[in-house]
Design a protein around this motif. Sequence first.
Motif, PDB file in Angstrom:
ATOM      1  N   LYS A  24       0.826  -1.191   0.000  1.00  0.00           N
ATOM      2  CA  LYS A  24       0.000   0.000   0.000  1.00  0.00           C
ATOM      3  C   LYS A  24       0.870   1.256   0.000  1.00  0.00           C
ATOM      4  N   GLY A  25       0.220   2.383  -0.308  1.00  0.00           N
ATOM      5  CA  GLY A  25       0.839   3.683  -0.105  1.00  0.00           C
ATOM      6  C   GLY A  25       1.453   4.291  -1.350  1.00  0.00           C
ATOM      7  N   THR A  28       5.933   9.698   0.167  1.00  0.00           N
ATOM      8  CA  THR A  28       5.531  10.814   1.030  1.00  0.00           C
ATOM      9  C   THR A  28       6.737  11.678   1.361  1.00  0.00           C
ATOM     10  N   ARG A 140       7.352   1.391   1.247  1.00  0.00           N
ATOM     11  CA  ARG A 140       6.791   1.931   0.010  1.00  0.00           C
ATOM     12  C   ARG A 140       6.839   3.458  -0.033  1.00  0.00           C
ATOM     13  N   ASP A 141       6.646   4.128   1.119  1.00  0.00           N
ATOM     14  CA  ASP A 141       6.574   5.589   1.117  1.00  0.00           C
ATOM     15  C   ASP A 141       7.912   6.260   0.873  1.00  0.00           C
ATOM     16  N   SER A 241      -6.484   7.681  -4.851  1.00  0.00           N
ATOM     17  CA  SER A 241      -5.128   7.327  -4.422  1.00  0.00           C
ATOM     18  C   SER A 241      -4.537   6.168  -5.219  1.00  0.00           C
TER      19      SER A 241
END
Length: 417
Positions: A24-25, A28, A140-141, A241
């Motif tokens: 996920k994600g 950021t 992932r971020d 998203s």
Amino acid sequence: MRSSCQKSCEVVPVCKDSLYDPWKGLATADGTKLFSVMYPGAYDAAEQHFRRDPAMGTYYVEGQQMRGAPWLHLSSLGIGTYLGDADDATDVQVATAVVASVHKGWNCIDTASNYRSGRGELAVGYALRSIFTANVGISRDMLFISTKAGFIADDIADNLLLKTEKYGGISKGDIVGGNCIHPNCLKSSLSRSLAAMHILGIDILYLHNAEESQRAQLGDKAFMDRLKTAFEWLEKARSQSRIQAYGMATWDCFRKPVEEGGLQLQKVVQLAESVGGKNHGFRYVQLPINAGMTEAWEQRYQTVEVDGTAQQLTFMRAAARLGVGVFASAALREGALLQDSSLEAKLEGMEEFRGIQGYGARLLQISRSTPYLSAALIGHKKAGHVLQNLELTTHNPFSNETFSRVASLLRQATAAV
């Protein structure tokens, strides 16, 4: 490679890993900053290897407007996955190169739905699994992942043509030069891309050479109408998203003047604003920038209105002024520059390249040092090339002053030939 699973893209069977849920994600500000300062692979990186993304704020050009989320921290070098045979051996090479690049402090990964007949994305997926399951602190971020849609796969095209637009498909007229940016095509392509990489969201979804494939045949108005429809769907995907941003991956439309068919970036940005408002998701352009293709930094082909006055700007300056990040492709001109022994000798004699080993790395240094650039992409696979390019991480990009001097020396050398 697994051969089938549930029809998760609603088009054809795709691979699904039964052992792991999709990651996920999206990238950021906190994740990319953490990667830039704490991950062991970044310890040896030069101070200016990581950049705050110019698509996100006011860092580069006075008067540029803040665009949404806080800054992402992106490596000045990123890995591309374009060239190579569509076979298992190349899959292993690409996946290994992606893992090695990330571990050395590169957090930009670029691929496309049609690279190596779809195997480019699968190889990235293999690499991501290795990275995320290795328990080395990468999440992932921290990674900025981009892919492209537009060159429609045969099986997706056949399926959508059978459905027709009335039933969620497309018509023959939606495919121009093998390229399709109809929302139903983009939806299917994105679903397959996410499944191939085993992730739930993409940081950039580029429209892949849409202008080069469609505009001349359709005409300006029809092409811009199609672009607007695509942007409307992309804004919807962004609200869900599934993507963080979108853009255009191009070859020559931003490297030539209007009278020769060049495209004006401000018109594209205004189109995005008409769909998504001031905080629209059109945030990136990818185009070739290298020692032999210098238009982006050298030619004032872009007209941009600044405080009510039209100014002629280079593409890089215009993009920065409009809040659009730029990724450089074809740093080695798909290998062609490596055959230029005259250019190799010129770079060998320049004091600015002292300490940078290898002709390919010197060419890459030119691309990554382009003022206002987000990152330069390189599709390395062979171990020797990977190691040589990764060593460039320990060198800072050229300052704007040094870059200008190198660009001037290259112009003088070319003019003298």
